[in-house]
Design a protein around this motif. Structure first.
Motif, mmCIF file in Angstrom:
data_model
loop_
_atom_site.group_PDB
_atom_site.id
_atom_site.type_symbol
_atom_site.label_atom_id
_atom_site.label_comp_id
_atom_site.label_asym_id
_atom_site.label_seq_id
_atom_site.Cartn_x
_atom_site.Cartn_y
_atom_site.Cartn_z
ATOM 1 N N GLY A 189 36.448 31.507 51.178
ATOM 2 C CA GLY A 189 35.057 31.092 51.156
ATOM 3 C C GLY A 189 34.447 31.248 49.779
ATOM 4 N N VAL A 190 33.176 30.824 49.667
ATOM 5 C CA VAL A 190 32.521 30.852 48.368
ATOM 6 C C VAL A 190 32.426 32.277 47.825
ATOM 7 N N GLY A 191 32.147 33.235 48.700
ATOM 8 C CA GLY A 191 32.043 34.619 48.244
ATOM 9 C C GLY A 191 33.361 35.161 47.736
ATOM 10 N N GLY A 192 34.433 34.888 48.471
ATOM 11 C CA GLY A 192 35.744 35.357 48.044
ATOM 12 C C GLY A 192 36.185 34.725 46.742
ATOM 13 N N ALA A 193 35.850 33.438 46.545
ATOM 14 C CA ALA A 193 36.211 32.756 45.303
ATOM 15 C C ALA A 193 35.443 33.337 44.123
ATOM 16 N N VAL A 194 34.155 33.590 44.329
ATOM 17 C CA VAL A 194 33.343 34.143 43.238
ATOM 18 C C VAL A 194 33.813 35.546 42.875
ATOM 19 N N VAL A 195 34.126 36.356 43.882
ATOM 20 C CA VAL A 195 34.601 37.720 43.615
ATOM 21 C C VAL A 195 35.900 37.689 42.824
ATOM 22 N N THR A 196 36.756 36.728 43.116
ATOM 23 C CA THR A 196 37.996 36.578 42.343
ATOM 24 C C THR A 196 37.683 36.343 40.869
ATOM 25 N N GLY A 197 36.710 35.463 40.602
ATOM 26 C CA GLY A 197 36.302 35.225 39.221
ATOM 27 C C GLY A 197 35.644 36.447 38.592
ATOM 28 N N TYR A 198 34.818 37.153 39.365
ATOM 29 C CA TYR A 198 34.165 38.366 38.861
ATOM 30 C C TYR A 198 35.198 39.405 38.424
ATOM 31 N N LYS A 199 36.191 39.633 39.264
ATOM 32 C CA LYS A 199 37.199 40.654 38.958
ATOM 33 C C LYS A 199 38.010 40.276 37.719
ATOM 34 N N VAL A 209 26.789 45.811 35.863
ATOM 35 C CA VAL A 209 26.109 45.912 37.157
ATOM 36 C C VAL A 209 27.085 45.588 38.284
ATOM 37 N N LEU A 210 27.952 44.599 38.070
ATOM 38 C CA LEU A 210 28.970 44.282 39.080
ATOM 39 C C LEU A 210 29.846 45.480 39.385
ATOM 40 N N ALA A 211 30.111 46.296 38.364
ATOM 41 C CA ALA A 211 30.959 47.479 38.552
ATOM 42 C C ALA A 211 30.334 48.479 39.507
ATOM 43 N N GLU A 212 29.017 48.393 39.698
ATOM 44 C CA GLU A 212 28.323 49.305 40.598
ATOM 45 C C GLU A 212 28.282 48.790 42.038
ATOM 46 N N LEU A 213 28.740 47.571 42.258
ATOM 47 C CA LEU A 213 28.655 46.959 43.579
ATOM 48 C C LEU A 213 29.997 47.011 44.302
ATOM 49 N N PRO A 214 29.984 47.129 45.635
ATOM 50 C CA PRO A 214 31.232 47.066 46.415
ATOM 51 C C PRO A 214 31.656 45.607 46.608
ATOM 52 N N LEU A 215 32.304 45.032 45.619
ATOM 53 C CA LEU A 215 32.605 43.600 45.634
ATOM 54 C C LEU A 215 33.439 43.185 46.841
ATOM 55 N N ASP A 216 34.337 44.046 47.273
ATOM 56 C CA ASP A 216 35.201 43.694 48.407
ATOM 57 C C ASP A 216 34.446 43.670 49.732
ATOM 58 N N LYS A 217 33.230 44.226 49.751
ATOM 59 C CA LYS A 217 32.439 44.239 50.986
ATOM 60 C C LYS A 217 31.435 43.093 51.040
ATOM 61 N N LEU A 218 31.341 42.310 49.979
ATOM 62 C CA LEU A 218 30.403 41.189 49.969
ATOM 63 C C LEU A 218 30.808 40.134 50.991
ATOM 64 N N GLU A 219 29.823 39.451 51.549
ATOM 65 C CA GLU A 219 30.091 38.369 52.486
ATOM 66 C C GLU A 219 30.948 37.295 51.830
ATOM 67 N N GLU A 250 25.328 34.605 48.747
ATOM 68 C CA GLU A 250 24.239 34.749 47.774
ATOM 69 C C GLU A 250 23.179 35.735 48.256
ATOM 70 N N THR A 251 22.850 35.693 49.561
ATOM 71 C CA THR A 251 21.868 36.611 50.115
ATOM 72 C C THR A 251 22.396 38.036 50.124
ATOM 73 N N ASP A 252 23.645 38.207 50.508
ATOM 74 C CA ASP A 252 24.234 39.537 50.522
ATOM 75 C C ASP A 252 24.309 40.120 49.114
ATOM 76 N N MET A 253 24.523 39.248 48.134
ATOM 77 C CA MET A 253 24.539 39.699 46.742
ATOM 78 C C MET A 253 23.183 40.272 46.352
ATOM 79 N N LEU A 254 22.101 39.613 46.761
ATOM 80 C CA LEU A 254 20.768 40.125 46.470
ATOM 81 C C LEU A 254 20.534 41.465 47.159
ATOM 82 N N PHE A 255 21.008 41.597 48.382
ATOM 83 C CA PHE A 255 20.859 42.867 49.101
ATOM 84 C C PHE A 255 21.590 43.987 48.370
ATOM 85 N N ARG A 256 22.816 43.723 47.939
ATOM 86 C CA ARG A 256 23.588 44.751 47.226
ATOM 87 C C ARG A 256 22.937 45.101 45.888
ATOM 88 N N LEU A 257 22.390 44.099 45.220
ATOM 89 C CA LEU A 257 21.718 44.362 43.943
ATOM 90 C C LEU A 257 20.496 45.245 44.139
#
Length: 311
Positions: free
Chosen positions: A47-57, A148-158, A164-171
């Motif tokens: 999904g979009v979240g998993g693809a973005v997290v791959t790029g983030y990492k 800031v990404l390093a402070e977030l649980p990236l593997d738990k993101l939707e 995108e909404t879950d990202m705002l919640f984590r931020l």
């Protein structure tokens, strides 16, 4: 075409193939001549979240400072990229995102159903994520500092459309500053896979879950402030007044004797005061939006740590 429009200010371009059945990753490798491009492959569709997290990492592993997400469907103009990066470079924000509602001209080409849906989702996101200063939460044109990404649980993101909404919640849980960037979108003949009737119940339940979690973290665990008192007393008075009034209303209907004016006031007064307290809590929550970029503190801590270990 999207890759070709990305300017020289970008050091690395990650093209994520999320197990694409059309082989988009191989297509990029065969037709791309930009040395900055690196194709990343997910072994399965995430999904979009998993693809973005791959790029983030990947960006974090290579020491990239700021990561900008641009979709490959051509709806996001890569030439706007400097506008998204500027607030982060100036230390004004930790995360920037597009806002298609900022100018009246920006929404003229938007389909009415998308316009209405995004307006409703924006309000729900303000409630659940606490960023009352942002609009258009489903906008995927974003930029973020990797510290800031390093402070977030990236593997738990939707992983899917709620990313995108879950990202705002984590931020919000790390008190990151989010800033809107006005932009226009281009709607061609592409069809969205998002079905409102299918995702609406899921979105509502997830918004309620994050609203409760945000309240629990910010007003009961992390801090106990005047907003906490407003919310607790407001809820208590509202519920007690409603229950009291409902019980006496049922008794009066069964006995055929109308409730006295004193009984009515005893039911109405707690409800009115409770509503006022909840409005006061909402006002406090709106004024409690993060304003100090957390990236500044994180970079300062990192520099202090390096200074303390230097010979």
């Amino acid at each position: 075409g999207v890759i070709a429009d990305i300017g020289p200010e970008v050091e690395r371009i990650y093209a994520v193939d999320d197990a694409c059945p059309e082989g988009s990753g191989r297509f990029v490798e065969q037709h791309n001549h930009d040395p900055r491009v690196r194709v990343l492959y997910n072994p399965e569709n995430r999904g979009v979240g998993g693809a973005v997290v791959t790029g983030y990492k990947a960006a974090m592993s290579e020491g990239i400072d700021i990561v900008v997400k641009i979709d490959g469907d051509g709806q996001m103009d890569p030439r706007l990229l400097p506008l998204f990066v500027r607030p982060l470079q100036r230390g004004q924000a930790d995360y920037s995102k597009g806002n298609r509602f900022y100018r009246p001209e920006s929404v003229q080409g938007m389909p009415p159903i998308r316009l209405f849906g995004n307006a409703v989702l924006s309000f729900l996101t303000k409630l659940s994520c606490g960023y009352w200063n942002v609009m258009d939460p489903t906008n995927g044109y974003t930029a973020v500092r990797t510290c800031v990404l390093a402070e977030l649980p990236l593997d738990k993101l939707e992983r899917r459309y709620f990313f995108e909404t879950d990202m705002l919640f984590r931020l919000n849980t790390v008190r990151a500053v989010v800033k809107d960037v006005p932009m226009d979108s281009v709607y061609a003949e592409e069809e969205s896979n998002l079905k409102i009737s299918k995702v609406l119940p899921e979105f509502l339940s997830k918004h309620l879950s994050r609203l409760w979690r945000r309240y629990f973290y910010n007003y009961l665990i992390r801090d106990f402030n005047i907003g906490t008192l407003y919310s607790l007393f407001g809820s208590l008075l509202l519920v007690s007044g409603t229950v009291f009034g409902a019980v006496h209303w049922l008794n009066s209907t069964h006995s055929s004797y109308p409730a006295t004016s004193g009984t009515v006031m005893l039911a109405a007064l707690p409800i009115l005061i409770g509503i006022q307290f909840l409005i006061a809590f909402l006002h406090y929550d709106v004024s409690n939006v993060p304003t100090e970029p957390v990236s500044q503190a994180l970079e300062g801590s990192a520099q202090d740590a390096l200074g303390s270990t230097s010979p």
